[in-house]
Write an enzyme that holds these catalytic residues in place. Structure first.
Site, PDB file in Angstrom:
ATOM      1  N   ASP A  10       9.695  27.932 -21.911  1.00  0.00           N
ATOM      2  CA  ASP A  10       8.290  27.882 -22.271  1.00  0.00           C
ATOM      3  C   ASP A  10       7.833  29.180 -22.928  1.00  0.00           C
ATOM      4  OD1 ASP A  10       5.627  26.521 -21.969  1.00  0.00           O
ATOM      5  OD2 ASP A  10       5.213  28.288 -20.751  1.00  0.00           O
ATOM      6  N   GLU A  70      10.679  26.757 -26.897  1.00  0.00           N
ATOM      7  CA  GLU A  70       9.353  26.453 -27.433  1.00  0.00           C
ATOM      8  C   GLU A  70       8.907  27.726 -28.148  1.00  0.00           C
ATOM      9  OE1 GLU A  70       4.754  25.442 -26.298  1.00  0.00           O
ATOM     10  OE2 GLU A  70       5.971  26.749 -25.067  1.00  0.00           O
TER      11      GLU A  70
END
Length: 734
Positions: free
Chosen positions: A415, A468
């Site tokens: 993330d 990401e």
């Protein structure tokens, strides 16, 4: 911890002599929780005239030393200290008989045990190379020197002292001070009789004299929020049934394999289900829908359910809201046995400031940088990790390995990578300092990500890491030995933003934004991409995918279907968030989850939603059966534009090729009118084409407009009937 209760020795032991009193400074530090070596003061030690026994037992009425079944009382020194010298020339094997007002317990003395952590472990911790750190730090049930108990270890290098507190001490740490194991910064104590399920924390005395309780950063089990204690958890006894899956999951490189991902927030997919109950439903549903993988939003322990798992406080413990760690293993195992890979979101970019967790763990910045300009994450009110600190980097690298080795996770989606890579991320001038080369790149974060990726790929064959990363950072999926970050795949945020911007426009305006759908092919082969329609795109006022579309209900659904058909044909892997596979119109809510009732027989539009669901099922089925759609995702020779400039028509057409040169033709018409006799160039070597999939099929809720095959080219062109707001796939006639 009792050996036996209310049982006295059979005979009195030898007469004891008074012990020399403790040095006042040592006594004060010991009782104040600020002593680095309590084992030097407590336990049994040879002295002139025998063996000195000293124990710290707050609230005890009396304490006796028991040797060979004979007990000798110790004298009270006040404040829970008891001591005496017994005439044993060598330290004997002994226990303690501790008398309280309402009970007696015979127990082993924690301060007679040697350290239960080896020199190799400490060396690897100091070097930051302990790739199975969870086996060295935390709470480990074990048999040590023939006695069952739990070894407690914690890294707290700035602390004056650390003690173990738990339900077994009524959350008072006075009784169990830990010893410092030198330059490693690790504190250790073996507690006999403490076993699996015991709740505990570490009571830390900072260098400034402040005392506070902290949950164990390495805990493998935790209480259910809002309770925050760590739970002693033994190594897994789970018997896996996925040996075949694990042996073959890496047979084909992921960028050359079908990869269609269903993103799931486990607590809300079917609210109220446990890990084991989910194992009865989720694998069957995902398999029936044809997805190859699930991606689970963060499973690691988090105190606030509204964070969806992205504010982690327990990096080594699955959230207990849905069951135990072995229950989570059961779910992963069930998915594997159904042929479904498991990706887990992993959050090494930041952590919350809860005062009982990682923040200022030993009274000073420890897991976070000491420089305020780097410690605070400006967007989320959290701390960032200190990637330049050896032990912190080790904590995170080992954590990535932990999920893959202990839980058979097949992929880690990392993330917020962009927020890690840039020193000036969301910061204004004066709020950041350039690196040693004068740039804005966080060199420590780069080195950490490279080490994490290299370590995971070396230790865990078949695992894929996914970034990401929302910028144009060069080499995210380039191998580390070539200077890249070493990820296997990267989310294509550019494609996502551009394509969603396009489809939200009224069709009459789309011709002015045609390039937003074609620009992705300019950089499509710069990285190994995933096309993500994730939870982030269907919350916080962004609307669900079908609700982003313009027009009436029929047009919105048609746009939705056409967009999915375009997405599944576009180079790159796919990811779709739960609820979007059946065109849920409301934004996702973690409190309610997907609106499954939209599919119920009694709902007047159920057929519309089932139609979209059937389309996604068929997209996945055709996708997996068509190597042209996944085999050459990272090879420019696997793609060819047929129409990229038909802006006035809102039409896009391209070819995908497999390794054998077999093509698939995808044509999307994003205008609300059918186009009859529409000419599309095709390769000469294919004599006839047939429709493989049409998002306007009546089975999907469409109008049934399309071309009747087989279709034969004339002068190198096919004449097609393009349905309105639809994508059509055509393949060579079988």
């Amino acid at each position: 911890m009792a050996l036996r209760d209310t049982t006295r020795p059979e005979a009195a032991g030898p007469k004891a002599a008074p012990a020399a009193p403790l040095d006042p400074a040592d006594r004060g530090r010991l009782l104040g929780g600020a002593h680095h070596d309590p084992h030097a003061l407590l336990g049994a030690h040879p002295v002139p005239g025998g063996t000195l026994f000293r124990t710290l037992r707050p609230n005890a009425r009396a304490v006796s030393v028991v040797v060979d079944g004979r007990g000798t009382p110790l004298e009270s020194e006040g404040d829970g200290l008891f001591a005496a010298v017994l005439p044993h020339p060598e330290v004997p094997s002994y226990t303690l008989l501790v008398a309280y007002d309402d009970a007696e317990q015979e127990v082993h003395d924690p301060y007679r045990f040697l350290p239960a952590l080896g020199e190799l472990d400490l060396h690897l911790i100091r070097e930051g190379r302990h790739e199975q750190l969870w086996r060295a730090l935390g709470a480990e049930p074990m048999t040590h020197q023939g006695v069952a108990g739990t070894r407690f270890t914690v890294w707290a290098p700035n602390a004056q002292g650390v003690r173990v507190a738990g339900e077994f001490t009524y959350w008072d740490g006075t009784q169990y001070p830990m010893r410092s194991l030198g330059a490693s910064g690790v504190w250790e104590l073996f507690l006999p009789g403490i076993g699996e399920g015991a709740r505990y924390k570490f009571e830390i005395t900072s260098r400034y004299g402040h005392r506070f309780l902290k949950a164990d950063p390495m805990a493998r089990g935790t209480e259910v929020p809002p309770d925050t204690a760590s739970v002693v958890t033994a190594g897994s006894r789970y018997e896996w049934g996925d040996a075949e899956w694990m042996a073959h999951r890496g047979d084909t490189p992921v960028h050359e394999a079908p990869f269609s991902v269903y993103e799931v927030h486990l607590p809300s997919w079917r609210p109220g289900l446990s890990y084991r109950q989910l194992a009865d439903e989720l694998p069957a549903y995902v398999r029936a829908m044809g997805f190859t993988h699930v991606e689970l939003m963060p499973v690691a322990g988090h105190p606030f359910s509204g964070s969806w798992g992205y504010q982690v406080t327990s990096y080594y413990a699955p959230t207990p809201r849905l069951g135990s760690a072995d229950d989570f293993r059961y779910l992963v195992d069930a998915l594997h046995r159904a042929g479904i890979g498991v990706i887990m979101d992993w959050v090494p970019a930041h952590f919350p400031k809860d005062d009982w967790a990682l923040g200022r763990f030993d009274g000073d910045p420890l897991y976070e940088p000491g420089d305020w300009r780097r410690a605070e994450h400006p967007d989320w009110g959290t701390y960032e990790f200190d990637y330049g600190r050896t032990e912190v980097r080790n904590f995170l690298v080992a954590n990535a390995v932990y999920w893959c080795e202990e839980f058979h996770i097949d992929g880690l989606r990392v993330d917020a990578v962009a927020s890690m890579l840039y020193l000036d991320y969301s910061r204004d001038s004066g709020q950041w300092e350039p690196n040693v080369f004068g740039g804005r790149e966080d060199l420590d974060a780069v080195a950490f990500l490279q080490e994490m990726n290299a370590t995971v790929y070396r230790r865990c064959p078949g695992v894929v890491t996914i970034a990401e990363e929302s910028t144009a950072w060069d080499g995210v999926t380039r191998p580390t030995d070539g200077g890249g970050l070493g990820f296997g795949l990267k989310w294509n945020m550019g494609w996502m933003h551009d394509s969603l911007e396009y489809v939200q426009k009224e069709p009459v305006h789309r011709k002015y934004h045609h390039n937003e759908m074609t620009f992705s092919m300019v950089y499509a082969y710069s990285e190994n991409y995933v096309l993500p329609i994730s939870h982030d795109e269907v919350v916080h006022g962004k609307q669900a995918l079908v609700s982003k579309m313009p027009g009436d209900w029929w047009q919105r659904r048609a746009n939705h279907r056409a967009y999915l058909g375009f997405m599944w044909a576009h180079p790159g892997k796919q990811l779709l968030f739960m609820g979007q596979e059946f065109a849920q119109g409301a934004e996702w809510s973690e409190a309610h989850g997907p609106e499954w009732w939209l599919l119920d027989d009694g709902y007047h539009s159920a057929g519309d939603h089932r139609g979209v669901q059937q389309l996604v099922r068929d997209l996945n089925e055709r996708y997996r059966a068509t190597p042209a759609l996944w085999q050459r995702d990272t090879d420019p020779a696997g793609f060819r534009w047929v129409l990229c400039d038909a802006a006035d028509d809102n039409v896009f057409a391209f070819l995908r090729y497999d390794r054998e040169g077999c093509p698939l033709l995808a044509v999307s018409n994003f205008s609300p009118v059918p186009r009859h006799g529409y000419r599309v160039w095709v390769p000469e070597e294919v004599p006839a084409w047939q429709e493989e999939l049409n998002t306007d099929d009546v089975r999907y809720g469409g109008g049934g407009v399309g071309s009747v095959g087989p279709l034969k080219p004339e002068d190198g062109f096919l004449e097609l009937t393009l349905p309105p707001l639809a994508t059509v796939w055509l393949a060579p006639e079988h």
